[in-house]
Design a protein around this motif. Structure first.
Motif, PDB file in Angstrom:
ATOM      1  N   UNK A 201       0.824  -1.200   0.000  1.00 55.50           N
ATOM      2  CA  UNK A 201       0.000   0.000   0.000  1.00 55.50           C
ATOM      3  C   UNK A 201       0.866   1.261   0.000  1.00 55.50           C
ATOM      4  N   UNK A 202       1.928   1.232   0.779  1.00 57.26           N
ATOM      5  CA  UNK A 202       2.842   2.379   0.893  1.00 57.26           C
ATOM      6  C   UNK A 202       3.350   2.823  -0.477  1.00 57.26           C
ATOM      7  N   UNK A 203       3.670   1.860  -1.334  1.00 55.82           N
ATOM      8  CA  UNK A 203       4.208   2.187  -2.653  1.00 55.82           C
ATOM      9  C   UNK A 203       3.134   2.722  -3.594  1.00 55.82           C
ATOM     10  N   UNK A 204       1.877   2.468  -3.277  1.00 63.57           N
ATOM     11  CA  UNK A 204       0.784   2.828  -4.186  1.00 63.57           C
ATOM     12  C   UNK A 204       0.161   4.191  -3.885  1.00 63.57           C
ATOM     13  N   UNK A 205       0.330   4.683  -2.658  1.00 63.29           N
ATOM     14  CA  UNK A 205      -0.363   5.927  -2.297  1.00 63.29           C
ATOM     15  C   UNK A 205       0.638   7.032  -1.987  1.00 63.29           C
ATOM     16  N   UNK A 206       0.350   8.243  -2.432  1.00 60.41           N
ATOM     17  CA  UNK A 206       1.239   9.374  -2.154  1.00 60.41           C
ATOM     18  C   UNK A 206       0.826  10.081  -0.862  1.00 60.41           C
TER      19      UNK A 206
END
Length: 222
Positions: A201-206
Motif C-alpha cells: 500500500x505504501x508504494x501505491x499511495x502518495x
C-alpha cells in the motif's frame, strides 16, 4: 522486483514472544490475544528483501480468505486513489479506476477505541520509530519515550500517518508483528496490516492521499 527468500525463516520467535509479554506501549499496541497462544513461528514462511530489515512473509493460508490481499469489485462513490477503511468489515480498500479496488485485511481498535472520519496521509514512514502520545505518558509515566524501528516495533515495516489539515491526529495505518490480529478488534485505535500488505500500500499511495474511515456504514466528519 525485490527478491523473495522462500526458504529462509526469519528468527522472529524470540522478539515476538518478548513483545507479546511486554507491557502495552499505547495507541497502536494490542492487548494479549488468545490467538497468540499459537506457535508464532508457524505464521512465517520466509522473508522479502527490504532495508534496513527484511519483511517477514506470512502464511496467508492461516487467514480467512476475506482478509487476503485481492482485487475486488467496488461500488462506492469515492474516486480512484482513495483509501477506504471499513472498521466493521475489518477491510481496507484502495479504490482503483474502472469500478474495482485492492482489498486488504486489517486489524482495528477494540470497542470504544476505533476512530472514524476523513483524513489524509500527512506523511509516510519506513520501519518507523514509535513514540507514546502525551496522554499515554500521563497514564503510564514509565513508558519508554521512543522505540526504534525494527522487527519488534509495533508499527511494523511501514506507517501512514493520518492528518486533518496540518494536524497529526495520532492515528496510523501501519504494519504489525502480530499477524494473528488481522481481522480482529484488538488495538487501541490504529489500523494495522500485514507488513507485506502495508509495504504494498505504501508504494501505491502518495502523501496527501484521501483516507475515509467508516464505522456503522459511514464516516463521521470531524
Amino acid at each position: 522486483m525485490p527478491a523473495v527468500h522462500r526458504n529462509s525463516r526469519p528468527v522472529l520467535r524470540p522478539v515476538l514472544l518478548a513483545l507479546i509479554a511486554a507491557i502495552s506501549l499505547g495507541a497502536c499496541q494490542t492487548r494479549q490475544s488468545q490467538l497468540a497462544q499459537d506457535d508464532e513461528s508457524a505464521w512465517y514462511i520466509g522473508a522479502k528483501a527490504d532495508k534496513p530489515f527484511d519483511i517477514p512473509l506470512v502464511d496467508t493460508n492461516r487467514l480467512d480468505p476475506k482478509y487476503r490481499r485481492q482485487t475486488v469489485a467496488y461500488t462506492g462513490l469515492e474516486p480512484a486513489g482513495t483509501i477506504v477503511v471499513d472498521i466493521d468489515q475489518r477491510q481496507l480498500f484502495l479504490v482503483q479506476e474502472g469500478g474495482t479496488a485492492l482489498r486488504y485485511g486489517v486489524g482495528v481498535g477494540k470497542q470504544g477505541f476505533s476512530w472514524k472520519g476523513e483524513a489524509r496521509v500527512g506523511r509516510k514512514g519506513v520501519w518507523p520509530d514509535w513514540s507514546p502520545t502525551p496522554t499515554m505518558v500521563s497514564l503510564n509515566p514509565d513508558l519508554p519515550r521512543t522505540r526504534k524501528g525494527g522487527l519488534d516495533n509495533p508499527l511494523g515495516a511501514r506507517a501512514l500517518y493520518l492528518y486533518q489539515g496540518n494536524r497529526d491526529i495520532l492515528f496510523r495505518i501501519h504494519g504489525t508483528n502480530e499477524p494473528w490480529s488481522i481481522g480482529e478488534q484488538m488495538s487501541s485505535g490504529c489500523v494495522r496490516m500485514l507488513n507485506e500488505d502495508i509495504a504494498d500500500l505504501y508504494e501505491r499511495v502518495p502523501v496527501n492521499a484521501r483516507v475515509v474511515v467508516k464505522r456503522g456504514g459511514k464516516p463521521r466528519t470531524i
